[in-house]
Design a protein around this motif. Sequence first.
Motif, PDB file in Angstrom:
ATOM      1  N   ALA A 123       1.519 -18.653 -21.815  1.00 16.37           N
ATOM      2  CA  ALA A 123       1.495 -17.956 -20.531  1.00 16.37           C
ATOM      3  C   ALA A 123       0.257 -18.344 -19.734  1.00 16.37           C
ATOM      4  CB  ALA A 123       1.499 -16.447 -20.759  1.00 16.37           C
ATOM      5  N   MET A 385       9.654 -18.612 -15.975  1.00 15.65           N
ATOM      6  CA  MET A 385       9.178 -20.000 -16.049  1.00 15.65           C
ATOM      7  C   MET A 385       8.006 -20.271 -15.112  1.00 15.65           C
ATOM      8  SD  MET A 385      11.204 -21.195 -18.294  1.00 15.65           S
ATOM      9  CE  MET A 385      10.951 -22.970 -18.197  1.00 15.65           C
ATOM     10  N   VAL A 388       4.706 -19.500 -17.158  1.00 17.48           N
ATOM     11  CA  VAL A 388       4.399 -20.171 -18.424  1.00 17.48           C
ATOM     12  C   VAL A 388       4.244 -21.662 -18.140  1.00 17.48           C
ATOM     13  CG1 VAL A 388       5.600 -18.495 -19.869  1.00 17.48           C
ATOM     14  CG2 VAL A 388       6.849 -20.467 -18.987  1.00 17.48           C
ATOM     15  N   LYS A 389       3.605 -22.355 -19.073  1.00 14.59           N
ATOM     16  CA  LYS A 389       3.520 -23.808 -18.954  1.00 14.59           C
ATOM     17  C   LYS A 389       3.635 -24.391 -20.346  1.00 14.59           C
ATOM     18  CE  LYS A 389      -0.822 -22.146 -19.389  1.00 14.59           C
ATOM     19  NZ  LYS A 389      -1.359 -22.829 -20.515  1.00 14.59           N
TER      20      LYS A 389
END
Lengths: 434, 434
Positions: A123, A385, A388-389
């Motif tokens: 996150a 989405m 987050v990465k």
Amino acid sequence: MPMFLNSKDADFDAAFARLLTMKREDSPDVDATVADIIADVRARGDAAVIELTATFDRMQLTPETLAFSADEIETEIAKVSPEERAALELAADRIRAYHDRQMPSDASWDGPHGEMLGWRWTAVEAAGLYVPGGLASYPSSVLMNAIPAQVAGVERLVICAPTPDGVANPLVLLAAKLSGVETIYRIGGAQAIAALAFGTQTIDPVDKITGPGNAFVAAAKRRVFGRVGIDMIAGPSEILVIADKHNDPDWVAVDLLSQAEHDESAQSILITDDAEFGQAVADAVERRLKTLERRAIAGPSWQDYGAVVVVQDMDEAVTLSDRIAPEHLEIACENADDIAARIRHAGAIFIGAYTPEAIGDYIGGPNHVLPTARSARFSSGLSVMDFVKRTTLARMTPEALKAIGPAAETLAKAEGLEAHGLSVRARLERLNDE
Amino acid sequence: MPMFLNSKDADFDAAFARLLTMKREDSPDVDATVADIIADVRARGDAAVIELTATFDRMQLTPETLAFSADEIETEIAKVSPEERAALELAADRIRAYHDRQMPSDASWDGPHGEMLGWRWTAVEAAGLYVPGGLASYPSSVLMNAIPAQVAGVERLVICAPTPDGVANPLVLLAAKLSGVETIYRIGGAQAIAALAFGTQTIDPVDKITGPGNAFVAAAKRRVFGRVGIDMIAGPSEILVIADKHNDPDWVAVDLLSQAEHDESAQSILITDDAEFGQAVADAVERRLKTLERRAIAGPSWQDYGAVVVVQDMDEAVTLSDRIAPEHLEIACENADDIAARIRHAGAIFIGAYTPEAIGDYIGGPNHVLPTARSARFSSGLSVMDFVKRTTLARMTPEALKAIGPAAETLAKAEGLEAHGLSVRARLERLNDE
């Protein structure tokens, strides 16, 4: 009168093309002003934010009062009626349940030579949500922005919500509380975006900024993009309704108006395979406009940008819909599910006569922050989405390096990047010696 | 000499903060020129693109020769050696296998009142990939950009690759063929980006543009963003290596140099818990620099932006790494997997002594287009996700509308959006009458 187009007409292609390229946005160019504001906040921090808030919002703050205190929040929230509170809680629960399903999964697996490959999602640490002040201060937008961040696992979630003349919106504060927001700053405009991106003495910088705003906010978000992540820069909202004659014209009319009432630049389009039904809807719109509270906004939107498009069959409706790539698409016709399945470009689809777009705006569960201005061709609505990465992972074994390393060397040499090749070669030499 | 920092030193925090905020990019401001070029291409189409290509690339094209012909492509590809072809094919296969796993899933489920909720992913229809000309014309970047698009299901995939003085890169053309590219235009610069975004008489517009480029290309991508989707605007590349003393200093040295050789603005940092090892690596870098082909680039990068950071333990290494949020992170130490699992912000992690970053650049499988300049805090590398978009779905039943519609009405009223409420009310009245 809104536009009436019929796909049988000789000039239809040209008229439809005009509908597609109609310029609805006329944001003033405030970029130079915004650049100055950002520079001022970077240089002077709190002092600049406080001065600008005094100027624009007629609010005298101090570093200590930049954020609402816990007591102030509770006092405001106490003003919310039980009915409103229950509605907001139901909305929050349903939005959370929908977004819970969006968390992506980590993956790792072994390649053919024992190497590990995969990825891991984490996150964003801190996110800032902008909530406009005044008329467009929408508690529903707080939920739609904050809950995906909360579901993603963002630890520190703050809001900037200007309170012109000191007027706060109790429902916005309650929505913030329901979605795990830690701190609410009563600041707005480009100064708020600058404070979120760069930090001040009092405000810690965040990693991602989302939320709607006026031209100043949009310009500031564009400018800080790269330093922090941002969501989309949204244009005026739009709805496309595909409906056959087996609908109540009045239902479709209010659905079109529910978009038109947002903004004079909003656009509402009906595509139908029945010209008489199209006329009946247009008539119903005029009837509703006579008494609608926001007719001064919805009227011009419908007159200037509204359209009724008559097609020969629903295949044509699908084709035209994909050319529009609407933000919101309602499909109320026979085989609505099948038609929906054939649509390729749309932010959100509302299927069947019992799914007015307003359900999606508030309480259905899906997000209401959606791609405008045909950008559904290449982008999606807000989701988990966005908070987050992904970090990709690779771990070679000596065997894997022996197997695929020489090919990497070959490509490095072809690209003229010697050290790339040497970093593989140095290891292969050791392995070959062993 | 690169920077040597030790976390024990009194001024460490300030020195590390300087390392983090070091400005490495000095792109010229070409925005005004780029705005003119885009306007020219929009106004004159092919004619503008052809003139600008004659000026900048010294290539006289016609509408018919804007794209390589099939014969020209085959002639160029025939120049590729069997060894290079095999390496490129292995890379394409591995990159495809990795990205195949990234396709997201559609979802739909029933809510508590029989309503259907869900979403559906669809591919972008057309994507354009920019491939720089000259020295930085990398076939590996073609694979890394085009294969995710191909896996996503993008139907029309085109490349713009300038060929200054008519010189093409056979490996780039082969990479394009291996990854399903339909057409390759030999044009570059802002004019190529404008042609991709707006189309010309000969070039159809695309929906998404990805790929690296110089300052003109980057400025043009920023300007067309919104009209089309773009990937990130990448800054200079960077690597962080976390290594303990149980490594060969020379391996780490070439890994650092493999980043430094890209660009004088590239940054290579070593974090180690052993000061002597750190010095040994720095010595090895100097040795390698004496003979490295690209020492004129790698040398200044290492001198100006390189750093060796000595920490007291690996916990500290993890903390500092997350503050750097590196594009590339190599972890070569005991318990490398555990250390990797604790990292939160990194574009790509290469685990263990046998995973030099060059493996990831070419052939490991993960994408090499990664977030630079600390943007791994909020963004991810290129993936299949960049070429798909999500449409949310909702279909209410009459029962569902009865159950949740009143809450939507309440919220619409609270937000002052009457037509939103009416669109629910009109339906509920009918249902209540039945």
